[in-house]
Design a protein around this motif. Structure first.
Motif, PDB file in Angstrom:
ATOM      1  N   HIS A   1       0.844  -1.198   0.000  1.00  0.00           N
ATOM      2  CA  HIS A   1       0.000   0.000   0.000  1.00  0.00           C
ATOM      3  C   HIS A   1       0.875   1.241   0.000  1.00  0.00           C
ATOM      4  N   TYR A   2       0.254   2.391  -0.262  1.00  0.00           N
ATOM      5  CA  TYR A   2       0.951   3.670  -0.200  1.00  0.00           C
ATOM      6  C   TYR A   2       0.464   4.462   1.005  1.00  0.00           C
ATOM      7  N   LEU A   3       1.389   5.223   1.586  1.00  0.00           N
ATOM      8  CA  LEU A   3       1.069   6.181   2.631  1.00  0.00           C
ATOM      9  C   LEU A   3       1.460   7.563   2.128  1.00  0.00           C
ATOM     10  N   GLU A   4       0.591   8.525   2.351  1.00  0.00           N
ATOM     11  CA  GLU A   4       0.875   9.879   1.904  1.00  0.00           C
ATOM     12  C   GLU A   4       2.046  10.450   2.698  1.00  0.00           C
ATOM     13  N   GLN A   5       3.042  10.980   1.983  1.00  0.00           N
ATOM     14  CA  GLN A   5       4.236  11.548   2.599  1.00  0.00           C
ATOM     15  C   GLN A   5       4.189  13.064   2.659  1.00  0.00           C
ATOM     16  N   ALA A   6       3.580  13.687   1.646  1.00  0.00           N
ATOM     17  CA  ALA A   6       3.552  15.146   1.583  1.00  0.00           C
ATOM     18  C   ALA A   6       2.451  15.607   0.641  1.00  0.00           C
ATOM     19  N   VAL A   7       1.972  16.815   0.898  1.00  0.00           N
ATOM     20  CA  VAL A   7       0.999  17.481   0.027  1.00  0.00           C
ATOM     21  C   VAL A   7       1.500  18.902  -0.181  1.00  0.00           C
ATOM     22  N   ALA A   8       1.401  19.397  -1.402  1.00  0.00           N
ATOM     23  CA  ALA A   8       1.755  20.786  -1.692  1.00  0.00           C
ATOM     24  C   ALA A   8       0.645  21.405  -2.531  1.00  0.00           C
ATOM     25  N   LYS A   9       0.181  22.568  -2.083  1.00  0.00           N
ATOM     26  CA  LYS A   9      -0.840  23.334  -2.791  1.00  0.00           C
ATOM     27  C   LYS A   9      -0.168  24.548  -3.424  1.00  0.00           C
ATOM     28  N   VAL A  10      -0.910  25.256  -4.272  1.00  0.00           N
ATOM     29  CA  VAL A  10      -0.381  26.471  -4.885  1.00  0.00           C
ATOM     30  C   VAL A  10       0.141  27.379  -3.780  1.00  0.00           C
ATOM     31  N   GLY A  11       1.346  27.889  -3.973  1.00  0.00           N
ATOM     32  CA  GLY A  11       1.998  28.731  -2.977  1.00  0.00           C
ATOM     33  C   GLY A  11       2.931  27.957  -2.062  1.00  0.00           C
ATOM     34  N   GLU A  12       2.886  26.633  -2.147  1.00  0.00           N
ATOM     35  CA  GLU A  12       3.753  25.772  -1.345  1.00  0.00           C
ATOM     36  C   GLU A  12       4.737  25.058  -2.267  1.00  0.00           C
ATOM     37  N   THR A  13       5.657  24.313  -1.669  1.00  0.00           N
ATOM     38  CA  THR A  13       6.660  23.576  -2.437  1.00  0.00           C
ATOM     39  C   THR A  13       6.684  22.126  -1.989  1.00  0.00           C
ATOM     40  N   LEU A  14       6.768  21.225  -2.950  1.00  0.00           N
ATOM     41  CA  LEU A  14       6.965  19.809  -2.658  1.00  0.00           C
ATOM     42  C   LEU A  14       8.449  19.525  -2.834  1.00  0.00           C
ATOM     43  N   ASP A  15       9.095  19.085  -1.760  1.00  0.00           N
ATOM     44  CA  ASP A  15      10.511  18.749  -1.816  1.00  0.00           C
ATOM     45  C   ASP A  15      10.657  17.248  -1.975  1.00  0.00           C
ATOM     46  N   LEU A  16      11.062  16.839  -3.156  1.00  0.00           N
ATOM     47  CA  LEU A  16      11.326  15.431  -3.422  1.00  0.00           C
ATOM     48  C   LEU A  16      12.788  15.163  -3.075  1.00  0.00           C
ATOM     49  N   THR A  17      13.029  14.103  -2.315  1.00  0.00           N
ATOM     50  CA  THR A  17      14.406  13.727  -2.003  1.00  0.00           C
ATOM     51  C   THR A  17      14.774  12.398  -2.651  1.00  0.00           C
ATOM     52  N   ALA A  18      13.767  11.652  -3.090  1.00  0.00           N
ATOM     53  CA  ALA A  18      13.996  10.374  -3.771  1.00  0.00           C
ATOM     54  C   ALA A  18      12.843  10.159  -4.737  1.00  0.00           C
ATOM     55  N   PRO A  19      13.054   9.540  -5.845  1.00  0.00           N
ATOM     56  CA  PRO A  19      14.302   9.017  -6.378  1.00  0.00           C
ATOM     57  C   PRO A  19      15.191  10.102  -6.974  1.00  0.00           C
TER      58      PRO A  19
END
Length: 182
Positions: free
Chosen positions: A152-170
């Motif tokens: 299964h998947y678990l939500e790690q992060a959410v980003a809305k307009v005005g925010e930033t999603l920081d991907l560290t992997a892959p």
């Protein structure tokens, strides 16, 4: 293609599926059945193109590739066409990419097809062992990043307009939702 689909008897095999002619519709194979969706909207394609542009250089730096709308074989008899994938080394002449080569799968949620991306494909991708799943809401640009835990998947992060999603992997990259929207 329509004649081939409606003239077909019984469950669809991978061979049947792969022998279909090209079409403007996306046709995926789910356990012997075909799943067809209309061609993506211009908004959808803009988001996909912008996301690919954001991911391209970070992926190359990590010795990975970003591809749009390619066949991904999750298991025998189950082939999807995600909006984007980040892969390791692959054979570019094969008709599909094996799930174990996919590091990140991205789907842009179409309003009329949300359940497929949020439920069915999410389950299939996790069961196939794809570590990361990025869902993008087409209308508002919200980004939802999931990481696989077991099947299964678990939500790690959410980003809305005005925010930033920081991907560290892959790959290491910062994604701003407003930069993806038309």
């Amino acid at each position: 293609m329509t004649a081939a689909v409606f003239g077909h008897d019984g469950p669809w095999t991978e061979e049947d599926y792969l022998s279909l002619d090209e079409t403007s519709q996306r046709v995926e194979l789910f356990d012997g059945s075909l799943h067809m969706t209309p061609a993506p909207t211009p908004r959808h394609q803009n988001i996909s193109g912008e996301l690919r542009a954001v991911l391209r250089q970070p992926a190359r730096s990590a010795h990975l590739r970003v591809l749009e709308a390619v066949n991904v074989r999750l298991q025998p008899g189950r082939i999807t066409i995600p909006d984007l994938v980040v892969t390791g080394e692959i054979d570019f002449d094969e008709v599909y990419i094996e799930a174990h080569d996919v590091r990140l799968v991205c789907e842009i949620i179409s309003p009329g097809n949300a359940a497929t991306d949020k439920v069915l494909k999410m389950h299939y991708y996790a069961a196939a062992g794809i570590e990361w799943y990025l869902l993008i809401e087409q209308q508002n640009g919200n980004l939802h990043l999931y990481r696989r835990h077991g099947r299964h998947y678990l939500e790690q992060a959410v980003a809305k307009v005005g925010e930033t999603l920081d991907l560290t992997a892959p790959v290491r990259v910062r994604i701003r939702p407003e930069e993806l929207l038309p």
